[in-house]
Design an enzyme around this catalytic site. Sequence first.
Site, PDB file in Angstrom:
ATOM      1  N   THR A  79       0.862  -1.187   0.000  1.00  0.00           N
ATOM      2  CA  THR A  79       0.000   0.000   0.000  1.00  0.00           C
ATOM      3  C   THR A  79       0.890   1.226   0.000  1.00  0.00           C
ATOM      4  O   THR A  79       1.626   1.474   0.967  1.00  0.00           O
ATOM      5  CB  THR A  79      -0.895   0.024   1.255  1.00  0.00           C
ATOM      6  OG1 THR A  79      -1.656  -1.178   1.280  1.00  0.00           O
ATOM      7  CG2 THR A  79      -1.823   1.218   1.236  1.00  0.00           C
TER       8      THR A  79
ATOM      9  N   LYS B 180       0.840   5.139   8.166  1.00  0.00           N
ATOM     10  CA  LYS B 180       1.477   5.438   6.865  1.00  0.00           C
ATOM     11  C   LYS B 180       0.411   5.602   5.784  1.00  0.00           C
ATOM     12  O   LYS B 180       0.416   6.557   5.001  1.00  0.00           O
ATOM     13  CB  LYS B 180       2.451   4.293   6.549  1.00  0.00           C
ATOM     14  CG  LYS B 180       3.127   4.287   5.211  1.00  0.00           C
ATOM     15  CD  LYS B 180       2.482   3.354   4.204  1.00  0.00           C
ATOM     16  CE  LYS B 180       2.457   1.906   4.597  1.00  0.00           C
ATOM     17  NZ  LYS B 180       1.808   1.047   3.602  1.00  0.00           N
TER      18      LYS B 180
ATOM     19  N   LYS C 103      -7.488   1.726  -2.834  1.00  0.00           N
ATOM     20  CA  LYS C 103      -7.019   1.249  -1.527  1.00  0.00           C
ATOM     21  C   LYS C 103      -7.068   2.381  -0.489  1.00  0.00           C
ATOM     22  O   LYS C 103      -7.443   2.178   0.667  1.00  0.00           O
ATOM     23  CB  LYS C 103      -5.596   0.700  -1.673  1.00  0.00           C
ATOM     24  CG  LYS C 103      -4.908   0.341  -0.383  1.00  0.00           C
ATOM     25  CD  LYS C 103      -5.440  -0.912   0.272  1.00  0.00           C
ATOM     26  CE  LYS C 103      -4.778  -1.117   1.628  1.00  0.00           C
ATOM     27  NZ  LYS C 103      -5.062  -2.380   2.254  1.00  0.00           N
TER      28      LYS C 103
HETATM   29  P1  NAP Z   1       5.355  -6.387   7.556  1.00  0.00           P
HETATM   30  O1  NAP Z   1       4.903  -7.620   8.238  1.00  0.00           O
HETATM   31  O2  NAP Z   1       5.934  -5.276   8.377  1.00  0.00           O
HETATM   32  O3  NAP Z   1       6.417  -6.836   6.428  1.00  0.00           O
HETATM   33  C1  NAP Z   1       7.077  -5.891   5.643  1.00  0.00           C
HETATM   34  C2  NAP Z   1       7.931  -6.626   4.629  1.00  0.00           C
HETATM   35  O4  NAP Z   1       8.566  -5.648   3.793  1.00  0.00           O
HETATM   36  C3  NAP Z   1       9.042  -7.453   5.267  1.00  0.00           C
HETATM   37  O5  NAP Z   1       9.239  -8.617   4.486  1.00  0.00           O
HETATM   38  C4  NAP Z   1      10.253  -6.510   5.165  1.00  0.00           C
HETATM   39  O6  NAP Z   1      11.484  -7.179   5.178  1.00  0.00           O
HETATM   40  C5  NAP Z   1       9.983  -5.893   3.808  1.00  0.00           C
HETATM   41  N1  NAP Z   1      10.667  -4.600   3.603  1.00  0.00           N
HETATM   42  C6  NAP Z   1      10.440  -3.442   4.267  1.00  0.00           C
HETATM   43  N2  NAP Z   1      11.239  -2.478   3.778  1.00  0.00           N
HETATM   44  C7  NAP Z   1      11.981  -3.034   2.785  1.00  0.00           C
HETATM   45  C8  NAP Z   1      12.967  -2.543   1.912  1.00  0.00           C
HETATM   46  N3  NAP Z   1      13.393  -1.255   1.939  1.00  0.00           N
HETATM   47  N4  NAP Z   1      13.503  -3.394   1.008  1.00  0.00           N
HETATM   48  C9  NAP Z   1      13.112  -4.688   0.961  1.00  0.00           C
HETATM   49  N5  NAP Z   1      12.166  -5.219   1.777  1.00  0.00           N
HETATM   50  C10 NAP Z   1      11.614  -4.398   2.671  1.00  0.00           C
HETATM   51  O7  NAP Z   1       4.186  -5.715   6.702  1.00  0.00           O
HETATM   52  P2  NAP Z   1       2.841  -6.390   6.133  1.00  0.00           P
HETATM   53  O8  NAP Z   1       1.792  -6.316   7.167  1.00  0.00           O
HETATM   54  O9  NAP Z   1       3.180  -7.686   5.465  1.00  0.00           O
HETATM   55  O10 NAP Z   1       2.449  -5.284   5.025  1.00  0.00           O
HETATM   56  C11 NAP Z   1       3.078  -5.231   3.754  1.00  0.00           C
HETATM   57  C12 NAP Z   1       2.311  -4.240   2.882  1.00  0.00           C
HETATM   58  O11 NAP Z   1       0.941  -4.679   2.759  1.00  0.00           O
HETATM   59  C13 NAP Z   1       2.242  -2.821   3.473  1.00  0.00           C
HETATM   60  O12 NAP Z   1       2.314  -1.876   2.464  1.00  0.00           O
HETATM   61  C14 NAP Z   1       0.879  -2.807   4.166  1.00  0.00           C
HETATM   62  O13 NAP Z   1       0.370  -1.481   4.279  1.00  0.00           O
HETATM   63  C15 NAP Z   1       0.063  -3.675   3.227  1.00  0.00           C
HETATM   64  N6  NAP Z   1      -1.107  -4.347   3.848  1.00  0.00           N
HETATM   65  C16 NAP Z   1      -1.028  -4.923   5.091  1.00  0.00           C
HETATM   66  C17 NAP Z   1      -2.158  -5.540   5.618  1.00  0.00           C
HETATM   67  C18 NAP Z   1      -2.133  -6.218   6.973  1.00  0.00           C
HETATM   68  O14 NAP Z   1      -3.215  -6.543   7.507  1.00  0.00           O
HETATM   69  N7  NAP Z   1      -0.969  -6.495   7.534  1.00  0.00           N
HETATM   70  C19 NAP Z   1      -3.358  -5.575   4.895  1.00  0.00           C
HETATM   71  C20 NAP Z   1      -3.382  -5.015   3.632  1.00  0.00           C
HETATM   72  C21 NAP Z   1      -2.253  -4.407   3.117  1.00  0.00           C
HETATM   73  P3  NAP Z   1      12.156  -7.636   6.594  1.00  0.00           P
HETATM   74  O15 NAP Z   1      11.601  -9.018   6.883  1.00  0.00           O
HETATM   75  O16 NAP Z   1      13.607  -7.658   6.318  1.00  0.00           O
HETATM   76  O17 NAP Z   1      11.768  -6.624   7.627  1.00  0.00           O
END
Ligand code: NAP
Length: 299
Positions: free
Chosen positions: A93, A236, A168
Site C-alpha cells: 500500500t 502510513k 485502496k
Molecule cells: P510487515 O509484516 O511489516 O512486512 C514488511 C515486509 O517488507 C518485510 O518482508 C520486510 O522485510 C519488507 N521490507 C520493508 N522495507 C523493505 C525494503 N526497503 N527493502 C526490501 N524489503 C523491505 O508488513 P505487512 O503487514 O506484510 O504489510 C506489507 C504491505 O501490505 C504494506 O504496504 C501494508 O500497508 C500492506 N497491507 C497490510 C495488511 C495487513 O493486515 N498487515 C493488509 C493489507 C495491506 P524484513 O523481513 O527484512 O523486515
Amino acid sequence: MRVGFVGLGAMGMGMSRNLHRAGLLSAVWNRTAEKAQTLAAELGCKAPPTLEALAPDVDAVVVCVSADDDVLQVVTALAKGLRKGTLVIDCSTVGADTARKASTILQPSGVEFLDCPVSGGVEGAEKATLAIMVGGTPEAFAQAQPILNAMGKTVTHFGPTGSGQAAKATNQIMCAGIIECVAEAMAFARAQGLPLDKVVDTLGKGAGSSWYFVHRGPNMVRGAYPAGFKVRLHAKDLGICRDMAARFGVALPVVERMLGEYAELVSRGYGDEDISATFRLKEELFEPPGKAGAPRKDA
Ligand code: NAP
C-alpha cells in the site's frame, strides 16, 4: 509462468504460499534473508541472494513491502535484471504517485507495472480471499490474472496506473473510521459492565457489525493486540490519504483524528501492535491512566 515473490512479511508469507499452491512460485527474496531461505527450503523453490539475481529467472515478480521508499528501492534493484515483457505486480500500500514513479522506472526495460494493493488482512492473505484493487494497462491486467486469482477472491481493474492505490486509500479511510468506532463501542460496553465476549458474539451478527468488529473485537476482549495490521502501517496509509485529500484543499476529519490517535500509540511504544490497540486509548476515556482499577461510575 514463473513468479518471484519479494517481501515475506505478515502478508507476503501467506500470499507466497498461495502462489506455491497454484504451482506458480519459483523464487522468493526477503531483506532479512533467513526468512526467504527458510520458506524456500520448505516449499522447494529458489532463494536468490539479491533482487538482481532473482530478476532474470522469472516472468513476473510480486512485491509486498512496507512503504513508498521501499517499493521504489525494490523496483530500482529489480530493473537492473528484469527481462523485457516481465510483469511487476506491487501489492504494497503506497501512494498513487509512487505507483506512477515505479512504472516510469521500469518502462525503459519494457517491463509492465501493476499497482495491486490488497485488503482482507493476514487472514485474507493466508486463505487467498483478498480483495485486490488493480491499476495499469488492460493487457498487463489480463496477463496477471492467474497470479492475482491465486492470491485473492475479488480482483478488480480500476483504471490506469495509480487507480488501484486510489481505491485502496478509499478503503483505508473506511478502516480508520470503523476501527475507531469498534474500539469506542467496546470501551463503552466494558464500562457498562457487559461481558465483552457475548457483545462480540451477538452484536457481530447485528446491523452495526463489521469485519473489524468480528475479527479484531476479540483482541479487545483479551487485551492483546498481535499484528495483524500494524498501527504504524495504517498511520502510513492515512498519511497517503491526507496528502491525496489535501490536493483538493480538504482535511478529512476521520483521517486527522486517527492520525492523532496512532501518533499517541506509537509514542507509547505500541506502533507494532495491531490497530485494534486503539482500544487502549478508548478505555482511558472511562478509566484515565492512574485511575485504572478505580470503581467505574456505574459499579
Ligand atoms: P510487515 O509484516 O511489516 O512486512 C514488511 C515486509 O517488507 C518485510 O518482508 C520486510 O522485510 C519488507 N521490507 C520493508 N522495507 C523493505 C525494503 N526497503 N527493502 C526490501 N524489503 C523491505 O508488513 P505487512 O503487514 O506484510 O504489510 C506489507 C504491505 O501490505 C504494506 O504496504 C501494508 O500497508 C500492506 N497491507 C497490510 C495488511 C495487513 O493486515 N498487515 C493488509 C493489507 C495491506 P524484513 O523481513 O527484512 O523486515
